[in-house]
Design an enzyme around this catalytic site. Structure first.
Site, short mmCIF file in Angstrom:
data_model
loop_
_atom_site.label_atom_id
_atom_site.label_comp_id
_atom_site.label_asym_id
_atom_site.label_seq_id
_atom_site.Cartn_x
_atom_site.Cartn_y
_atom_site.Cartn_z
N ASN A 96 -32.75 4.81 10.17
CA ASN A 96 -32.57 4.48 8.75
C ASN A 96 -32.74 5.79 7.98
OD1 ASN A 96 -32.66 3.62 6.14
ND2 ASN A 96 -34.52 2.37 6.36
N TRP A 97 -31.61 6.32 7.53
CA TRP A 97 -31.66 7.63 6.86
C TRP A 97 -32.19 7.52 5.43
CZ3 TRP A 97 -26.46 10.54 8.41
CH2 TRP A 97 -26.43 10.68 9.80
N LYS A 98 -32.32 6.30 4.93
CA LYS A 98 -32.82 6.08 3.55
C LYS A 98 -31.99 6.92 2.56
CE LYS A 98 -37.23 4.71 5.44
NZ LYS A 98 -38.67 4.55 5.26
N HIS B 70 -35.58 -4.55 3.64
CA HIS B 70 -36.50 -3.43 3.91
C HIS B 70 -37.62 -3.43 2.86
CE1 HIS B 70 -38.07 0.60 4.36
NE2 HIS B 70 -37.53 0.59 5.57
N GLU C 78 -38.92 -1.17 1.23
CA GLU C 78 -38.63 -0.36 0.03
C GLU C 78 -37.70 -1.12 -0.92
OE1 GLU C 78 -37.51 3.12 2.27
OE2 GLU C 78 -39.60 3.25 2.90
N GLU D 282 -42.00 -3.97 10.36
CA GLU D 282 -42.39 -2.68 9.80
C GLU D 282 -43.61 -2.87 8.89
OE1 GLU D 282 -38.89 0.26 9.77
OE2 GLU D 282 -38.68 -0.94 7.97
N GLY E 9 -43.69 5.92 6.70
CA GLY E 9 -43.71 7.22 6.04
C GLY E 9 -45.10 7.80 5.87
N SER F 46 -43.47 5.13 11.10
CA SER F 46 -43.93 6.41 11.68
C SER F 46 -43.70 6.53 13.18
CB SER F 46 -45.41 6.64 11.35
OG SER F 46 -45.59 6.74 9.94
N GLY G 99 -37.37 6.00 10.57
CA GLY G 99 -37.03 6.63 9.30
C GLY G 99 -37.00 8.15 9.46
N GLY G 100 -38.09 8.80 9.07
CA GLY G 100 -38.17 10.27 9.05
C GLY G 100 -37.66 10.94 10.32
P1 13P Z 1 -40.68 6.13 8.89
O1 13P Z 1 -40.23 6.20 10.32
O2 13P Z 1 -40.31 7.35 8.10
O3 13P Z 1 -42.10 5.74 8.79
O4 13P Z 1 -39.83 4.93 8.22
C1 13P Z 1 -39.76 3.71 8.84
C2 13P Z 1 -38.77 2.87 8.16
O5 13P Z 1 -38.99 2.43 7.04
C3 13P Z 1 -37.49 2.59 8.84
O6 13P Z 1 -36.77 1.60 8.21
#
Ligand code: 13P
Length: 252
Positions: free
Chosen positions: A9-11, A95, A97, A167, A173, A213, A234-235
């Protein structure tokens, strides 16, 4: 059969050039890979250029969200049909977010899931508790209520085209990943609930991803758990090298 899946997930990251570069690097590292299914979810605006890079590869394309209406006066909305025509196979829905920043409710998420399934996109339904929920001992209650809301009225056969992403919000994050035991306990709870609601076969075959994470140092221990079928990253998905390592780890 339950499939393994590793999704990036590149956000809200990558310009058009950066997205193409990252997609090319990931493709180069994972050519011919057939361990887990691989998925990358760039921002809307980069879906088409990224699709051009990966369309003949093993990497699938996904979106980070959709709007549930088919078309019309919904300024800035993106429909499932648009996503399909851009090359998407998957779409992330609900998600944390989206829930926390953009106000997505269980009711809206339910409609988005229906729209995704209706057009033949595989939704990745995201659920997970906040830190205060966990500290108050409410993790399972929150998960249960998010599943009830998101899946309300869903017939059993819809469930075979869905993926669930657990999640925990406190792990996203933050660098504070859930321990394998914490993650497994929630995944097991999710699968048991789905067994009660939709029967053994659906629950058994459903892919449940862990997100929060995830990196190449903790992925081996997480994937070793019985009910963890892959990752929503994510990251660490923004670097081709770490995404590759996580993909290979999930395929062991
Ligand atoms: P991180 O891997 O950056 O914690 O993000 C997880 C995430 O929200 C994937 O959708």
């Amino acid at each position: 059969m339950r499939k393994k899946l590793v999704a990036g997930n590149w956000k809200m990251n990558t310009t058009a050039d950066e997205a193409v570069k990252l997609a090319k690097e990931i493709k180069a590292r994972l050519t011919g890979f057939n361990g887990a299914e691989l998925l990358i979810c760039p921002p809307y605006i980069n879906l088409i250029p990224v699709h051009k890079v990966i369309e003949k590869s093993v990497i699938k394309l996904g979106s980070q969200d959709l709007y549930y209406e088919k078309s019309g006066a919904f300024t800035s909305g993106i429909s499932g049909e648009m996503l399909k025509s851009a090359g998407c196979h998957y779409v992330i829905v609900g998600h944390s977010e989206r829930r926390a920043i953009f106000g997505d409710t269980d009711e809206l998420i339910n409609k988005k899931l229906q729209a995704a399934l209706g057009i033949g996109l595989i939704p990745i339904l995201c659920i997970g508790e906040k830190l205060e929920d966990r500290e108050a001992g409410l993790t399972e209650k929150v998960i249960e209520s998010q599943l009830d809301g998101a899946l309300m009225g869903f017939p059993t056969d819809w469930m075979s085209n869905m993926v669930i992403g657990y999640e925990p919000v406190w792990a996203i994050g933050t660098g504070k990943t859930a321990t394998p035991e914490q993650a497994e306990s929630s995944h097991k709870f999710i699968r048991e609930k789905l067994t009660r609601d939709f029967g053994n076969q659906v629950a058994d075959e459903l892919t449940i991803l862990y997100g929060g994470s995830v990196n190449s140092d903790n992925s081996d221990a997480l994937i070793a758990e019985n009910n963890i079928d892959g990752f929503l990253v994510g990251g660490a998905s923004l670097k081709a090298e770490s995404f590759e390592k996580i993909a290979r780890s999930a395929s062991k």
